[in-house]
Enzyme design. Structure first.
Site, PDB file in Angstrom:
ATOM      1  N   ASN A 255       0.828  -1.204   0.000  1.00  0.00           N
ATOM      2  CA  ASN A 255       0.000   0.000   0.000  1.00  0.00           C
ATOM      3  C   ASN A 255       0.867   1.261   0.000  1.00  0.00           C
ATOM      4  O   ASN A 255       0.560   2.245  -0.681  1.00  0.00           O
ATOM      5  CB  ASN A 255      -0.916   0.018   1.222  1.00  0.00           C
ATOM      6  CG  ASN A 255      -1.813  -1.196   1.317  1.00  0.00           C
ATOM      7  OD1 ASN A 255      -2.002  -1.918   0.343  1.00  0.00           O
ATOM      8  ND2 ASN A 255      -2.350  -1.433   2.501  1.00  0.00           N
TER       9      ASN A 255
ATOM     10  N   ASN B 199       4.655  -1.170  12.872  1.00  0.00           N
ATOM     11  CA  ASN B 199       3.370  -1.802  12.525  1.00  0.00           C
ATOM     12  C   ASN B 199       3.141  -3.103  13.293  1.00  0.00           C
ATOM     13  O   ASN B 199       2.953  -4.173  12.705  1.00  0.00           O
ATOM     14  CB  ASN B 199       3.315  -2.053  11.013  1.00  0.00           C
ATOM     15  CG  ASN B 199       1.887  -2.005  10.477  1.00  0.00           C
ATOM     16  OD1 ASN B 199       0.933  -1.796  11.229  1.00  0.00           O
ATOM     17  ND2 ASN B 199       1.740  -2.188   9.185  1.00  0.00           N
ATOM     18  N   TYR B 200       3.099  -3.000  14.597  1.00  0.00           N
ATOM     19  CA  TYR B 200       2.988  -4.175  15.473  1.00  0.00           C
ATOM     20  C   TYR B 200       1.597  -4.795  15.386  1.00  0.00           C
ATOM     21  O   TYR B 200       0.588  -4.130  15.616  1.00  0.00           O
ATOM     22  CB  TYR B 200       3.284  -3.753  16.914  1.00  0.00           C
ATOM     23  CG  TYR B 200       3.079  -4.833  17.936  1.00  0.00           C
ATOM     24  CD1 TYR B 200       3.749  -6.050  17.839  1.00  0.00           C
ATOM     25  CD2 TYR B 200       2.214  -4.639  19.024  1.00  0.00           C
ATOM     26  CE1 TYR B 200       3.574  -7.044  18.787  1.00  0.00           C
ATOM     27  CE2 TYR B 200       2.042  -5.623  19.979  1.00  0.00           C
ATOM     28  CZ  TYR B 200       2.713  -6.821  19.850  1.00  0.00           C
ATOM     29  OH  TYR B 200       2.539  -7.804  20.799  1.00  0.00           O
TER      30      TYR B 200
ATOM     31  N   GLY C 127      -2.946   4.613   7.206  1.00  0.00           N
ATOM     32  CA  GLY C 127      -1.592   4.798   7.719  1.00  0.00           C
ATOM     33  C   GLY C 127      -0.524   4.467   6.692  1.00  0.00           C
ATOM     34  O   GLY C 127       0.521   5.131   6.623  1.00  0.00           O
ATOM     35  N   ASP C 128      -0.782   3.459   5.874  1.00  0.00           N
ATOM     36  CA  ASP C 128       0.180   3.081   4.836  1.00  0.00           C
ATOM     37  C   ASP C 128       0.314   4.187   3.799  1.00  0.00           C
ATOM     38  O   ASP C 128       1.411   4.513   3.345  1.00  0.00           O
ATOM     39  CB  ASP C 128      -0.255   1.787   4.146  1.00  0.00           C
ATOM     40  CG  ASP C 128      -0.449   0.635   5.113  1.00  0.00           C
ATOM     41  OD1 ASP C 128       0.275   0.591   6.128  1.00  0.00           O
ATOM     42  OD2 ASP C 128      -1.325  -0.210   4.856  1.00  0.00           O
TER      43      ASP C 128
END
Length: 305
Positions: free
Chosen positions: A34, A164-165, A255-256
């Protein structure tokens, strides 16, 4: 000589979205893909998705889709008998939840050929990866990946990383913390999300996140949904307000796409705070379309307006 190219490393899955009765729309998405999608729309150089692919019809069509949109796969291996991961998006209003089928996806073997991996990362202006990239790999493969990224950085590439947990992908928090720390140690830009960092490390505020990560990475951008993003560069910190969207359609990939907008702006020479403003605008447009991938013209309009 360093090229103008950008590369992202990770897993692009088949995406089922837009359920209408028994019918679903099939697309392609994954966190690092993304971001690369936005970078491909917003930059002029080559874009390479570094992964591993199956030899089934879905994998072939996936690679064709990349090519149709100006994204290559370099020397990424094709694994006989393997296939892509799959996920489905279920929406409650604009908020989404995910169901995954990815345990045997081809992308888990993206570091199986160290020479091919190294070649894909050569002469890239920017290399981007994430905590999900790390999580889908076994420990030896993670070591291979981080070593290859470190070599590319030493050769002049700028490295960007989003922790990105996602707890379900890791055996325990300690393993995730150690792997993410190794990744941050070879990164120039970090793009964490505060609620994720709060869950993984117990940070009380975005400033805590920036301070902790800033011990390893000079340029840290802490995302926080509709709240301001925190820009932390060295000892300087600044909040940059998000763009409010009154009626978001689908928050998948917000967010991406923020990451892609930010990195594109930095590659264009903008200062971090100005790059965050561009990134907020890009993310605000993405949540107004279905699925993770907004059309290139929509991304470009948001970026330049």
């Amino acid at each position: 000589m360093m090229s103008k190219g950008v590369a992202a490393i990770g897993e692009c899955m088949l995406e089922l979205s837009g359920q209408n009765g028994p019918d679903w729309r099939l697309g392609y998405a994954g966190d690092t893909f993304n971001t690369l999608w936005a970078l491909a729309a917003l930059t002029d150089g080559s874009a390479t998705y570094v992964s591993a692919f199956g030899d089934d019809p879905f994998s072939h069509r996936q690679i064709e889709f990349f090519s149709e949109n100006g994204i290559g796969v370099g020397t990424s291996p094709v694994i006989t008998g393997a296939r892509p991961g799959l996920y489905a998006i279920t929406l409650d209003g604009a908020e989404r939840s995910f169901t995954y089928w990815r345990s045997d996806s081809a992308a888990r073997q993206l570091a199986a050929d160290p020479d091919a991996l190294k070649k894909n990362l050569e002469n890239q202006s920017l290399i981007y990866f994430s905590g999900i990239t790390l999580a889908i790999l076994d420990p030896d493969a993670r070591t291979t990946l981080v070593k290859a990224i470190s070599s590319a950085r030493a050769a002049g590439s700028r490295i960007a990383f989003d922790p990105n947990y996602r707890p379900r992908l890791w055996p325990d928090r300690e393993t995730a913390q150690a792997a993410i720390a190794d990744a941050l140690a070879v990164s120039d830009i970090a793009l964490p999300t505060f609620p994720d960092e709060q869950m993984l490390h117990g940070d009380r505020t975005p400033a805590d996140t920036a301070k902790r990560i800033g011990q390893s990475v000079r340029e840290v951008i802490v995302k926080n949904g509709e709240l301001p993003a925190l820009v932390s560069v060295g000892s300087e910190q600044q909040e940059v307000a998000a763009v409010h969207v009154a009626r978001p359609v689908d928050t998948t990939g917000a967010g991406d796409s923020f990451n892609g907008g930010y990195l594109a702006a930095r590659l264009a020479g903008l200062e971090p705070a100005d790059a965050v403003s561009r990134a907020h605008r890009v993310a605000a447009k993405v949540v107004q379309v279905r699925g993770a991938l907004a059309p290139f013209d929509v991304l470009r309009e948001a970026f330049i307006e």
